[in-house]
Structures are given as C-alpha cells and as structure tokens.
Design an enzyme around this catalytic site. Structure first.
Site, PDB file in Angstrom:
ATOM      1  N   ARG A 116      36.060  53.854  49.620  1.00  0.00           N
ATOM      2  CA  ARG A 116      36.683  52.537  49.476  1.00  0.00           C
ATOM      3  C   ARG A 116      37.254  52.093  50.816  1.00  0.00           C
ATOM      4  O   ARG A 116      37.805  52.904  51.563  1.00  0.00           O
ATOM      5  CB  ARG A 116      37.817  52.576  48.455  1.00  0.00           C
ATOM      6  CG  ARG A 116      37.498  53.216  47.116  1.00  0.00           C
ATOM      7  CD  ARG A 116      38.794  53.493  46.366  1.00  0.00           C
ATOM      8  NE  ARG A 116      38.610  54.298  45.181  1.00  0.00           N
ATOM      9  CZ  ARG A 116      38.422  53.814  43.958  1.00  0.00           C
ATOM     10  NH1 ARG A 116      38.386  52.508  43.775  1.00  0.00           N
ATOM     11  NH2 ARG A 116      38.275  54.619  42.928  1.00  0.00           N
ATOM     12  N   ASP A 171      47.844  58.019  35.556  1.00  0.00           N
ATOM     13  CA  ASP A 171      46.817  58.969  35.972  1.00  0.00           C
ATOM     14  C   ASP A 171      47.291  60.413  35.908  1.00  0.00           C
ATOM     15  O   ASP A 171      46.475  61.335  35.818  1.00  0.00           O
ATOM     16  CB  ASP A 171      46.363  58.660  37.400  1.00  0.00           C
ATOM     17  CG  ASP A 171      45.419  57.479  37.468  1.00  0.00           C
ATOM     18  OD1 ASP A 171      44.931  57.047  36.402  1.00  0.00           O
ATOM     19  OD2 ASP A 171      45.156  56.983  38.580  1.00  0.00           O
ATOM     20  N   GLU A 187      60.149  57.429  45.182  1.00  0.00           N
ATOM     21  CA  GLU A 187      58.776  57.412  45.692  1.00  0.00           C
ATOM     22  C   GLU A 187      58.760  58.164  47.015  1.00  0.00           C
ATOM     23  O   GLU A 187      59.529  57.857  47.918  1.00  0.00           O
ATOM     24  CB  GLU A 187      58.293  55.973  45.881  1.00  0.00           C
ATOM     25  CG  GLU A 187      57.042  55.798  46.721  1.00  0.00           C
ATOM     26  CD  GLU A 187      55.840  56.554  46.179  1.00  0.00           C
ATOM     27  OE1 GLU A 187      55.210  57.271  46.980  1.00  0.00           O
ATOM     28  OE2 GLU A 187      55.548  56.436  44.965  1.00  0.00           O
TER      29      GLU A 187
END
Length: 433
Positions: free
Chosen positions: A195, A314, A45
């Site tokens: 958001r 995604d 990551e």
C-alpha cells in the site's frame, strides 16, 4: 443520567470510567462513543501521532450510521468534504484494456465515504480532542490488571484504574494475551498487500507518471487492474492532491529490500506495466508498506476472566482488506460496547462487556468469511473465460444496512440470557440462508 433523543448523555454522567488502549479507528471510535454515552474516558496510544501509512478507506453505511451522531453531524460533513471526488470506477486487464466502467457519484453514494486512511484518523482524533477527553499520545502501556471491582493499566510504573479497559491495539496486539488466555495464532493466507500514498507533487513534473493527473481531470480517478493471482489499484484522492496505489498478491512475497521494487517486479510481465511503472517508481520509500495478510476466526474469548477488560477491533477479529470492513466493524464494536455499558450501568460493567461479545461475535465471523470469498474472487480473474469466476453481491443488505445501535436495544435482553443462562442464540446482522 439524562439522555437526549440521539442517545447522548451528559459528559461523565454514567459514573463509569473506561481506559482505551490504541487509537486506530476502533480505539478512536470507542473513545468518542463512550464519551457520548456519558462515560469518562482515558486514552493511551504508543505512537506520538495517529498511524499514517495506508491507502484508501471506505466508510460504509453500517458504520456511517454511528458517525451521524458525532458532533451534530460535523464529522459526517468532514468525511463528505474529503471523500474522493469520483464519477467512474474503471476495471482493466493486465494489458491495459478497459473491461468495465461503472458510474460513481461521491455526493450521491448513500452513506458511503471513500477517503484517505490518515485523513479519517485525523478527523476522528480532532473530534475526540474537541470533546476534551484525556488523551495520552506517545505513551506505552506496559501492563494490564483487574480486580473484582476495577481494571487498569500500568504506564511509566504507575497504575491507573478504571471500571474497565478496552484493548484496541490492532492485529499484533500486545494487550490481547493479558486479556484472553486463548492462543491467537495468525497463519498467513498465502497473500501479501502493498500500500502507498503520496503527494501528487512527486509525479507532477514527470510526463510518464503524471498521466493519472490528466485522467483525474477536475476530480479524482480510481482504476483497478486484474491479472492472474494479482490485483493492482491506483488513483487519486482529495481532487488529485494525493496519489494512492495498492497491490495484492496471492503469494507471500514480502519485500526483502524495497516494497516498490517488489511491486514493480510483480507486475513486470504485464503489458500495462510500461504505463504503471513510472508512477509506482516515484513513490517515496517511507510512504509504502508491505503486509502479510492474515485471517482466522474471531477470538473466542474477548473478555477477561473477571469481566473488566475486553479486546475489540482487529485485536479480536482481523479481516482481510478484501472484506472492506476492518475499520467499519471496529466502529460497530465501539458503538455496541458504549451502549451496553450505558444500559447495564456501573454496577454491571462485566455483564456489559460479555453482552458486547455475544452481540458482535456471529457478525464479525460472517464478515471474515466474506473477506476470504472476496479475496478468492479478486485473485481468480480469468479474462479469457469471462472475467470473474466467482461473483459476490457488492452491497448485501445484511452487511451494509445493519444498524448496530438498534440491534443493541432489540437484542440486549436476549444477549443477557445467553451470557447468564447459557442460552444458544442467533443474533442479527448475519446472512440469512
């Protein structure tokens, strides 16, 4: 390879090594599920910690079925502990007039967990760490490669090999072009989402903003305001310890300077803005994001030419947030891949990846279509003519009752025939006309 009644296998018993790039919901789920199925897992990551920004995420029954097998139920217990403590869902018009109040009991909502996105990622990541999986945070993958017998990544100039590579690094995936030669244009949908999430202490001492804490009482609250071409949601989470809000516009209105200022401008002509603005204006600038919304059909080719790399989540099939299924479908992707690898075995890894694509494609395409329909519904409210001009079934059985693991056992052979013989097949988990 010994497999228990839950389908779990002993660690590293399959002989298959899987590299996973990206530790959002899809990548974390893929790592956990692959470990459960006996595969050795290596994770990368690029961020030093899991991605934090966002608002609420709703884990629906179709994904919760996968999570029930994690940690002998401990992960589900954590979701229950941190889910929003709601008793009603309220809908208002732009004047602040209450139009609908629907009962909601977080402790009785079957397999449906609404919680902070960052909390979900924390729960998943902590569970993955408990499994003693090889995790590399803050590590950039710079290249991907494959041969007939292996695949891998390049990190810091070093090539790391595995039996297959899972690319789960999101809608703007850097790995996708190296897996699939298919162009992946992302035409905007003429829509934007804002958001935000922040600690309730930011508004607690402001009488014009803290009204939402009083409305939450001893638990939480969730309020949705619909206007023409605009929807605003706000509420509290974790027993009003956190405030969230999101704003969706049918126009492309990305903030030039401040996302908060842009939202205040969007709702400026709403009569209820006098109530909402003091709360929204308290949002810390680094706790708000704005995003152009994208939708398109799923990537036609998820698997690399030699069958050793696959794109999931995604990166393969972005959803509009109105679908409420982005993370849920990533979790399904992960479970299907891990089980297909277990069934096919080390000698047939490319087949497992191609079967995964076959089993998943039709379902995610159908859910993408539903997301567009849900967007159109939420942004076409006309209160003067009865409210919603379009109505969708809230929890359709084909979507929320789907058991993706059961589907693999039932349709694996059919998917193999589709891959190896070119058979045209219809798979489960899609609406029946």
């Amino acid at each position: 390879m010994a497999i228990d009644a839950s389908g779990a296998a002993a660690p590293n018993s399959s002989g298959i090594t899987v590299i996973i790039v990206g530790l959002g919901p899809t990548g974390l789920a893929a790592a956990i599920e692959c470990h459960r199925r006996g595969h050795k897992v290596i994770c990368f990551e690029r961020n030093p910690k899991s991605y934090r920004l966002g608002d609420l995420i709703n884990v629906t029954g179709n994904a919760a079925r996968v999570l029930q097998g994690w940690g002998n139920g401990s992960v589900i217990n954590d979701l229950q502990a941190f889910q929003c403590n709601l008793d009603t869902l309220e809908v208002y018009d732009e004047t602040g007039d209450l139009k609908l109040s629907a009962p909601y009991n977080a402790n009785q909502a079957k397999d449906n967990y609404m919680l902070r996105r960052s909390r979900l990622l924390d729960i998943f990541l902590q569970h993955l760490k408990n499994l003693d999986v090889d995790i590399h945070l803050g590590t950039e993958v710079t290249d991907y490669w494959e041969t007939e017998s292996s695949a891998g990544v390049t990190v810091g100039g070093k090539r790391i090999a595995a039996d297959c590579v899972v690319v789960a690094d999101g809608v703007h995936s850097k790995g996708r072009p190296q897996v699939s030669a298919e162009p992946f244009d992302l035409p905007s949908t003429d829509g934007t989402a804002f958001r935000a999430f922040f600690h309730a202490s930011e508004i607690a001492q402001d009488p014009e903003a803290s009204w939402i804490l009083q409305d939450a009482g001893e638990g939480d609250c969730f309020k949705t305001f619909y206007g023409k071409g605009l929807v605003m949601m706000l509420g509290t989470a974790e027993n009003h310890e956190y405030i969230f809000w999101s704003c969706g516009s049918k126009e492309n209105v990305l903030a030039q300077s401040s996302a908060v200022a842009q939202v205040l401008d969007l709702i400026g002509d709403w009569p209820v803005s006098k109530r909402l603005a003091p709360l929204i204006s308290k949002t810390p600038s680094d706790n708000c994001l704005d995003q152009t919304l994208f939708t398109r059909s799923p990537l036609n080719k998820w698997v690399s030419r030699k069958g050793r790399m696959i794109v999931l989540g995604d990166a393969a099939h972005p959803f509009l947030p109105h679908a409420g299924q982005g993370a849920n479908q990533g979790i399904e992707d992960a479970a299907v891949l891990a089980l297909c690898l277990q069934i096919a075995g080390k000698d047939d890894v490319p087949l497992a990846l191609r079967v995964t694509e076959k089993l998943r494609y039709q379902r995610v395409a159908a859910i993408q279509k539903r997301g567009v329909e849900a967007r159109d519904q939420s942004l076409s409210v006309d209160w003067e003519n009865g409210g919603f001009t379009k109505k969708l079934t809230l929890y359709p059985a084909w979507l929320h009752d789907q058991d993706c693991i059961k589907q693999v056992y039932e349709e694996f052979d059919k998917a193999v025939a589709a891959v190896t013989k070119g058979h045209e097949c219809t798979f489960g988990g899609i609406p029946v006309d």
